[in-house]
Motif scaffolding. Sequence first.
Motif, PDB file in Angstrom:
ATOM      1  N   LEU A   9      13.027  10.706  15.724  1.00 44.84           N
ATOM      2  CA  LEU A   9      12.905   9.556  15.463  1.00 44.84           C
ATOM      3  C   LEU A   9      12.540   9.301  13.267  1.00 44.84           C
ATOM      4  O   LEU A   9      11.597  10.110  13.450  1.00 44.84           O
ATOM      5  CB  LEU A   9      12.152   7.864  15.246  1.00 44.84           C
ATOM      6  CG  LEU A   9      12.432   6.847  15.028  1.00 44.84           C
ATOM      7  CD1 LEU A   9      13.980   5.929  15.521  1.00 44.84           C
ATOM      8  CD2 LEU A   9      11.357   5.569  14.652  1.00 44.84           C
ATOM      9  N   LYS A  10      13.703   9.820  12.682  1.00 42.32           N
ATOM     10  CA  LYS A  10      13.353  10.290  11.600  1.00 42.32           C
ATOM     11  C   LYS A  10      13.150   9.306  10.348  1.00 42.32           C
ATOM     12  O   LYS A  10      14.422   8.719  10.205  1.00 42.32           O
ATOM     13  CB  LYS A  10      15.358  11.629  10.924  1.00 42.32           C
ATOM     14  CG  LYS A  10      15.534  12.379  12.019  1.00 42.32           C
ATOM     15  CD  LYS A  10      17.028  13.080  12.169  1.00 42.32           C
ATOM     16  CE  LYS A  10      17.941  11.831  12.563  1.00 42.32           C
ATOM     17  NZ  LYS A  10      18.603  12.423  12.008  1.00 42.32           N
ATOM     18  N   ILE A  11      12.743   9.522   9.535  1.00 44.91           N
ATOM     19  CA  ILE A  11      11.994   8.858   8.460  1.00 44.91           C
ATOM     20  C   ILE A  11      11.762   9.050   6.960  1.00 44.91           C
ATOM     21  O   ILE A  11      11.777  11.017   6.773  1.00 44.91           O
ATOM     22  CB  ILE A  11      10.724   8.721   8.646  1.00 44.91           C
ATOM     23  CG1 ILE A  11      10.061   8.186  10.336  1.00 44.91           C
ATOM     24  CG2 ILE A  11       9.932   7.969   7.344  1.00 44.91           C
ATOM     25  CD1 ILE A  11       8.813   8.174  10.233  1.00 44.91           C
ATOM     26  N   GLY A  12      12.796   8.635   6.471  1.00 41.52           N
ATOM     27  CA  GLY A  12      13.148   8.865   4.987  1.00 41.52           C
ATOM     28  C   GLY A  12      12.185   8.114   3.700  1.00 41.52           C
ATOM     29  O   GLY A  12      12.156   7.013   4.364  1.00 41.52           O
ATOM     30  N   ASP A 135      16.334   7.515  10.253  1.00 42.14           N
ATOM     31  CA  ASP A 135      16.696   6.106  11.039  1.00 42.14           C
ATOM     32  C   ASP A 135      16.187   5.411  10.483  1.00 42.14           C
ATOM     33  O   ASP A 135      16.614   4.025  10.770  1.00 42.14           O
ATOM     34  CB  ASP A 135      16.015   6.621  12.426  1.00 42.14           C
ATOM     35  CG  ASP A 135      16.732   8.096  13.316  1.00 42.14           C
ATOM     36  OD1 ASP A 135      18.094   8.035  12.675  1.00 42.14           O
ATOM     37  OD2 ASP A 135      16.236   8.783  13.418  1.00 42.14           O
ATOM     38  N   VAL A 136      15.192   5.442   9.762  1.00 43.63           N
ATOM     39  CA  VAL A 136      14.254   4.497   9.325  1.00 43.63           C
ATOM     40  C   VAL A 136      13.796   5.059   8.166  1.00 43.63           C
ATOM     41  O   VAL A 136      13.441   6.391   7.482  1.00 43.63           O
ATOM     42  CB  VAL A 136      12.446   4.538   9.831  1.00 43.63           C
ATOM     43  CG1 VAL A 136      12.072   3.434   8.997  1.00 43.63           C
ATOM     44  CG2 VAL A 136      12.744   4.028  11.762  1.00 43.63           C
ATOM     45  N   PHE A 137      13.633   3.856   7.033  1.00 44.30           N
ATOM     46  CA  PHE A 137      13.991   4.110   5.371  1.00 44.30           C
ATOM     47  C   PHE A 137      12.930   3.205   5.075  1.00 44.30           C
ATOM     48  O   PHE A 137      12.682   2.126   5.707  1.00 44.30           O
ATOM     49  CB  PHE A 137      15.278   3.224   4.351  1.00 44.30           C
ATOM     50  CG  PHE A 137      14.663   3.652   3.442  1.00 44.30           C
ATOM     51  CD1 PHE A 137      15.053   4.258   2.051  1.00 44.30           C
ATOM     52  CD2 PHE A 137      15.009   1.949   2.498  1.00 44.30           C
ATOM     53  CE1 PHE A 137      14.969   4.310   1.255  1.00 44.30           C
ATOM     54  CE2 PHE A 137      15.388   2.334   1.104  1.00 44.30           C
ATOM     55  CZ  PHE A 137      14.869   2.865   0.913  1.00 44.30           C
ATOM     56  N   VAL A 138      11.802   3.900   4.420  1.00 49.52           N
ATOM     57  CA  VAL A 138      10.551   3.609   3.873  1.00 49.52           C
ATOM     58  C   VAL A 138      10.700   3.698   2.375  1.00 49.52           C
ATOM     59  O   VAL A 138      10.933   4.323   1.858  1.00 49.52           O
ATOM     60  CB  VAL A 138       9.547   4.311   4.559  1.00 49.52           C
ATOM     61  CG1 VAL A 138       8.464   3.723   3.747  1.00 49.52           C
ATOM     62  CG2 VAL A 138       9.625   4.470   6.201  1.00 49.52           C
ATOM     63  N   LEU A 139      10.495   1.998   1.671  1.00 48.57           N
ATOM     64  CA  LEU A 139      10.565   1.861   0.378  1.00 48.57           C
ATOM     65  C   LEU A 139       9.632   2.182   0.286  1.00 48.57           C
ATOM     66  O   LEU A 139       8.410   0.923   0.210  1.00 48.57           O
ATOM     67  CB  LEU A 139      11.770   0.700   0.156  1.00 48.57           C
ATOM     68  CG  LEU A 139      11.638   0.337  -1.401  1.00 48.57           C
ATOM     69  CD1 LEU A 139      12.168   1.511  -2.148  1.00 48.57           C
ATOM     70  CD2 LEU A 139      12.591  -0.689  -0.982  1.00 48.57           C
ATOM     71  N   ILE A 140       8.864   2.338  -0.940  1.00 47.01           N
ATOM     72  CA  ILE A 140       7.870   2.332  -1.788  1.00 47.01           C
ATOM     73  C   ILE A 140       8.105   1.752  -3.238  1.00 47.01           C
ATOM     74  O   ILE A 140       8.513   2.598  -4.067  1.00 47.01           O
ATOM     75  CB  ILE A 140       6.613   3.713  -2.015  1.00 47.01           C
ATOM     76  CG1 ILE A 140       6.175   3.924  -0.664  1.00 47.01           C
ATOM     77  CG2 ILE A 140       5.458   2.887  -2.498  1.00 47.01           C
ATOM     78  CD1 ILE A 140       5.728   5.448  -0.318  1.00 47.01           C
TER      79      ILE A 140
END
Length: 357
Positions: A9-12, A135-140
């Motif tokens: 699972l690719k995380i950005g 696959d998953v976009f993490v917004l801070i």
Amino acid sequence: MAARKKTVLKIGIFYDGHYFYKASNYYKFDHIRQARISVSGLHSFICNEVSVKQNVDIELCKIVEAHYFRGRAIKSGNEKAIVGERYFEDALTREGVNLHYLPLIRSANNELKEKGIDVSLSLTAYKKAASKAFDVFVLIAGDGDYLPLVRELQAMGSTPIDVMLLSWDFECANGDVTITSQDLLEEVKYPLQMASIIDDRLNLKNPVITGLFEPRQIEPPSAPAMPLNTSLGAEPRSLPPSIPTTIPGISPLGVGAVSPFAPPAPLYATKRKALTEAEMAQERISTILSLNDSGGWIRDVEYNNFYFFYTDVVNKQPEELAIGMTLQFHLRYDKIKSEQKDGEPSYRAVGPIYAVD
């Protein structure tokens, strides 16, 4: 229970830099933890959360993209602030975070402000998502301006991107309040309100949560210096009568220096007296002792110096301040610091603060 997924699972991860820096400063200067957020610890926390929410083994959760967006001004005469900023950048780059800087824009009232950060972050994130980079976009972040981006990603084609939001709601000692957009919280698939998670009593000993912070640096007490003209087995010579030993705040070596002729400080100093409301409201004048990335320390002998924030200085920009400059200010009782010092009163300089030319 559904079987765990077996594919990587690719995380950005995308940082609104100014927002994250404010949150890190809050935990360093205002929160009882008194430590900055650890970038590596934060990335480990994200992988753990994605693993749980996507039902994927944590070994298969890989951060493949990490980007930090922030406005940047050229600083001069403020070496402490520059050093602090570079230290923070080093922590990011060590974790493979790509830094994206835009110049700050001077507004009509001559105040430097960020402009276009949300647009730059959104365009970069959308292009990366369209190319299937993650696959998953993490917004801070916490700004509602990111709402269109979140909606686009979560409705993208046949393989929508799941969005995780890490945001903080907090109030600083200087009165600044940071609140996450309610629309943003309701729109993302995985909203994580970090302040509540960190302060949850059930997480006090959770290694994933404690790992979110840099280790606190505790300086060992310095040993009293041996008097001059003293050797083992010899009696110290008496001091010349012309050399003063007890001038408050000043030594023969200059302001703030430790005189080799001064007697060692007592192991247990007398507890400071509490100031009245009237005494705190009185205007005070002293000089800047040191500067860092969010503010600095004002020199004071009796109360062990006062901290101030750049945002409270009304007639100078942060880059215009320098060590030794005179400030005019008044005080506010610092409850958090006082509690950490077993009730001994502690105070902070508050605005409006004026730099005196």
